[in-house]
Design a protein around this motif. Structure first.
Motif, PDB file in Angstrom:
ATOM      1  N   ALA A  49       0.846  -1.207   0.000  1.00  0.00           N
ATOM      2  CA  ALA A  49       0.000   0.000   0.000  1.00  0.00           C
ATOM      3  C   ALA A  49       0.879   1.254   0.000  1.00  0.00           C
ATOM      4  N   GLU A  50       1.963   1.196   0.753  1.00  0.00           N
ATOM      5  CA  GLU A  50       2.881   2.334   0.811  1.00  0.00           C
ATOM      6  C   GLU A  50       3.552   2.573  -0.554  1.00  0.00           C
ATOM      7  N   LYS A  51       3.919   1.497  -1.226  1.00  0.00           N
ATOM      8  CA  LYS A  51       4.533   1.644  -2.554  1.00  0.00           C
ATOM      9  C   LYS A  51       3.562   2.307  -3.533  1.00  0.00           C
ATOM     10  N   ILE A  52       2.303   1.925  -3.427  1.00  0.00           N
ATOM     11  CA  ILE A  52       1.290   2.529  -4.308  1.00  0.00           C
ATOM     12  C   ILE A  52       1.147   4.015  -3.994  1.00  0.00           C
ATOM     13  N   ALA A  53       1.102   4.354  -2.701  1.00  0.00           N
ATOM     14  CA  ALA A  53       1.003   5.773  -2.312  1.00  0.00           C
ATOM     15  C   ALA A  53       2.212   6.549  -2.832  1.00  0.00           C
ATOM     16  N   GLU A  54       3.388   5.962  -2.736  1.00  0.00           N
ATOM     17  CA  GLU A  54       4.598   6.623  -3.238  1.00  0.00           C
ATOM     18  C   GLU A  54       4.520   6.804  -4.751  1.00  0.00           C
ATOM     19  N   GLY A  55       4.048   5.781  -5.435  1.00  0.00           N
ATOM     20  CA  GLY A  55       3.908   5.863  -6.891  1.00  0.00           C
ATOM     21  C   GLY A  55       2.920   6.947  -7.303  1.00  0.00           C
ATOM     22  N   LEU A  56       1.870   7.104  -6.497  1.00  0.00           N
ATOM     23  CA  LEU A  56       0.848   8.122  -6.788  1.00  0.00           C
ATOM     24  C   LEU A  56       1.253   9.494  -6.230  1.00  0.00           C
ATOM     25  N   GLU A  57       2.325   9.521  -5.453  1.00  0.00           N
ATOM     26  CA  GLU A  57       2.789  10.760  -4.811  1.00  0.00           C
ATOM     27  C   GLU A  57       1.717  11.385  -3.922  1.00  0.00           C
ATOM     28  N   VAL A  58       1.122  10.544  -3.090  1.00  0.00           N
ATOM     29  CA  VAL A  58       0.168  11.025  -2.080  1.00  0.00           C
ATOM     30  C   VAL A  58       0.544  10.404  -0.728  1.00  0.00           C
ATOM     31  N   ASP A  59      -0.006  11.006   0.326  1.00  0.00           N
ATOM     32  CA  ASP A  59       0.146  10.415   1.653  1.00  0.00           C
ATOM     33  C   ASP A  59      -0.684   9.138   1.710  1.00  0.00           C
TER      34      ASP A  59
END
Lengths: 73, 73
Positions: free
Chosen positions: A54-64
């Motif tokens: 989930a964190e990798k996806i947030a990083e990829g989307l550039e959101v918290d």
């Protein structure tokens, strides 16, 4: 969809944010380091992913990360 | 700890909220339906848990899931 279903909330937020940012699944795959099929399955609510994924996806989307858990009306 | 490490943030928030609510690990185990060892390991940051397990913990703590992802100073 169950309103408090974490998988449904996460997957919908993920897709909405990706589209708002005009990012393809391919691009998100590249930016998150996750396989494109994994991205696709997760957006469809077909996976009970881990916190690290989930964190990798947030990083990829550039959101918290917490933005991916905000309830949708 | 890495400041943006999701496991560290989640586990610390979980423990802080549980203690603030004066709940034991045993009680949280009962309320979340997760094994006490699982609760203990997760609070120690030793597990990369799934979204559904994270949701059970939030339900057991009676907080919104997103509260478990708020960054700690």
């Amino acid at each position: 969809m169950k309103k408090n279903d974490v998988i449904a909330i996460f997957s919908q937020n993920m897709k909405l944010i990706r589209i708002k940012k005009e990012m393809t699944q391919e691009e998100l795959s590249f930016k998150s380091g996750l396989h494109r099929n994994y991205i696709s399955d997760t957006e469809r609510g077909r996976r009970n992913i881990s916190l690290k994924a989930a964190e990798k996806i947030a990083e990829g989307l550039e959101v918290d990360l917490k933005e991916l858990f905000l309830a949708i009306d």
